[in-house]
Motif scaffolding. Structure first.
Motif, PDB file in Angstrom:
ATOM      1  N   UNK A   1       0.859  -1.181   0.000  1.00  0.00           N
ATOM      2  CA  UNK A   1       0.000   0.000   0.000  1.00  0.00           C
ATOM      3  C   UNK A   1       0.896   1.233   0.000  1.00  0.00           C
ATOM      4  N   UNK A   2       0.537   2.200  -0.853  1.00  0.00           N
ATOM      5  CA  UNK A   2       1.302   3.433  -0.958  1.00  0.00           C
ATOM      6  C   UNK A   2       0.415   4.621  -0.600  1.00  0.00           C
ATOM      7  N   UNK A   3       1.032   5.588   0.074  1.00  0.00           N
ATOM      8  CA  UNK A   3       0.367   6.858   0.381  1.00  0.00           C
ATOM      9  C   UNK A   3       1.061   7.938  -0.439  1.00  0.00           C
ATOM     10  N   UNK A   4       0.275   8.734  -1.149  1.00  0.00           N
ATOM     11  CA  UNK A   4       0.866   9.799  -1.951  1.00  0.00           C
ATOM     12  C   UNK A   4       0.199  11.124  -1.614  1.00  0.00           C
ATOM     13  N   UNK A   5       0.948  11.980  -0.935  1.00  0.00           N
ATOM     14  CA  UNK A   5       0.456  13.326  -0.644  1.00  0.00           C
ATOM     15  C   UNK A   5       0.637  14.185  -1.888  1.00  0.00           C
ATOM     16  N   UNK A   6      -0.100  15.264  -1.949  1.00  0.00           N
ATOM     17  CA  UNK A   6      -0.111  16.118  -3.135  1.00  0.00           C
ATOM     18  C   UNK A   6       1.297  16.591  -3.482  1.00  0.00           C
ATOM     19  N   UNK A   7       1.713  16.308  -4.708  1.00  0.00           N
ATOM     20  CA  UNK A   7       3.018  16.751  -5.174  1.00  0.00           C
ATOM     21  C   UNK A   7       4.194  15.950  -4.651  1.00  0.00           C
ATOM     22  N   UNK A   8       3.897  14.859  -3.940  1.00  0.00           N
ATOM     23  CA  UNK A   8       4.993  14.064  -3.358  1.00  0.00           C
ATOM     24  C   UNK A   8       5.070  12.674  -3.994  1.00  0.00           C
ATOM     25  N   UNK A   9       6.052  11.921  -3.599  1.00  0.00           N
ATOM     26  CA  UNK A   9       6.233  10.573  -4.133  1.00  0.00           C
ATOM     27  C   UNK A   9       5.276   9.590  -3.483  1.00  0.00           C
ATOM     28  N   UNK A  10       4.938   8.494  -4.156  1.00  0.00           N
ATOM     29  CA  UNK A  10       4.232   7.407  -3.466  1.00  0.00           C
ATOM     30  C   UNK A  10       5.166   6.815  -2.415  1.00  0.00           C
ATOM     31  N   UNK A  11       4.652   6.661  -1.211  1.00  0.00           N
ATOM     32  CA  UNK A  11       5.471   6.161  -0.110  1.00  0.00           C
ATOM     33  C   UNK A  11       4.865   4.853   0.390  1.00  0.00           C
ATOM     34  N   UNK A  12       5.690   3.823   0.453  1.00  0.00           N
ATOM     35  CA  UNK A  12       5.233   2.537   0.971  1.00  0.00           C
ATOM     36  C   UNK A  12       4.906   2.674   2.452  1.00  0.00           C
TER      37      UNK A  12
END
Lengths: 116, 114
Positions: A35-46
């Protein structure tokens, strides 16, 4: 090839509530589910992942469950906070193999909004 | 070093320009990836390098040309792009090609083609 469906596309909750995002996959050969979280303008983060030999995994306020028989897995976030607001992507890997690599298949994403 | 870095952060280029995107990791990862991401969409795989060899090209137009000079570096050369190529270009790496290796993303290059 593998197909991953993700629901809902948008989820709006109040701070402190729980949030659940669900994904289904089509190929039983898939064996790794990040599962990845991606904040606005940022990278997908595991943020958490689960392998097919495990049914549930927890990390503080985040948990993931996997039902191999039904071919679905879910992300659970408890006590949500405004900083949890982001787009969350599920993925499945292990079914699509090409050129010597396993290709991850992503869900379409869920936009989570946590209202203070 | 536990992250993937990318340069530049932002790039604006005309349709006749030639430019390059750069990605670097020092985690000893042997698989590196280029993805293209449009707003609010999942990343779309473009290329995979494994042990410095191109292993996957997902039918990407030839105006995108990848290069892996060594195990830590990955470049994406751009030439004669179209406005629809404007997107966030993400680099990622993983320890190996196996299905359960975690994939780590770089911060991306926001590309605008005018």
């Amino acid at each position: 090839g593998e197909n991953v469906e993700q629901h809902p596309s948008t989820l709006s909750v109040q701070e402190g509530d729980s949030a659940v995002i669900k994904c289904t996959y089509s190929d039983s050969a898939s064996n790794y589910f990040p599962w990845y979280k991606q904040e606005l303008g940022k990278r997908p983060q595991l943020i958490i992942d689960i392998r097919s030999n495990v049914g549930e995994k927890k990390d503080q306020r985040i948990a993931v469950t996997l039902n191999k028989t039904a071919k679905h897995f879910s992300l659970h976030i408890t006590e949500t906070q405004p900083e949890d607001s982001a787009v969350y992507f599920c993925a499945a890997r292990g079914a699509s193999f090409s050129g010597g690599s396993y290709i991850p298949t992503f869900g379409r994403g869920t936009s989570l909004i946590v209202h203070p | 070093d536990t992250e993937v870095t990318q340069t530049p952060k932002h790039l604006v280029m005309g349709m006749t320009n030639k430019k390059s995107l750069k990605c670097e990791q020092h985690m000893g990862h042997r698989a590196m990836y280029w993805y293209k991401q449009k707003a609010k969409k999942p990343p779309e795989l473009m290329f995979v390098y494994s042990y410095e060899k191109l292993s996957i090209n997902e039918s990407v137009p030839s105006r995108f040309s990848p290069e892996c000079p060594n195990s830590s570096l990955l470049n994406l050369h751009l030439h004669a792009l179209q406005p629809e190529d404007s997107a966030l270009y993400l680099c990622a790496s993983s320890l190996g090609q196996g299905s359960s290796y975690e994939q780590y993303f770089g911060p991306g290059t926001r590309l605008t083609v005018t």
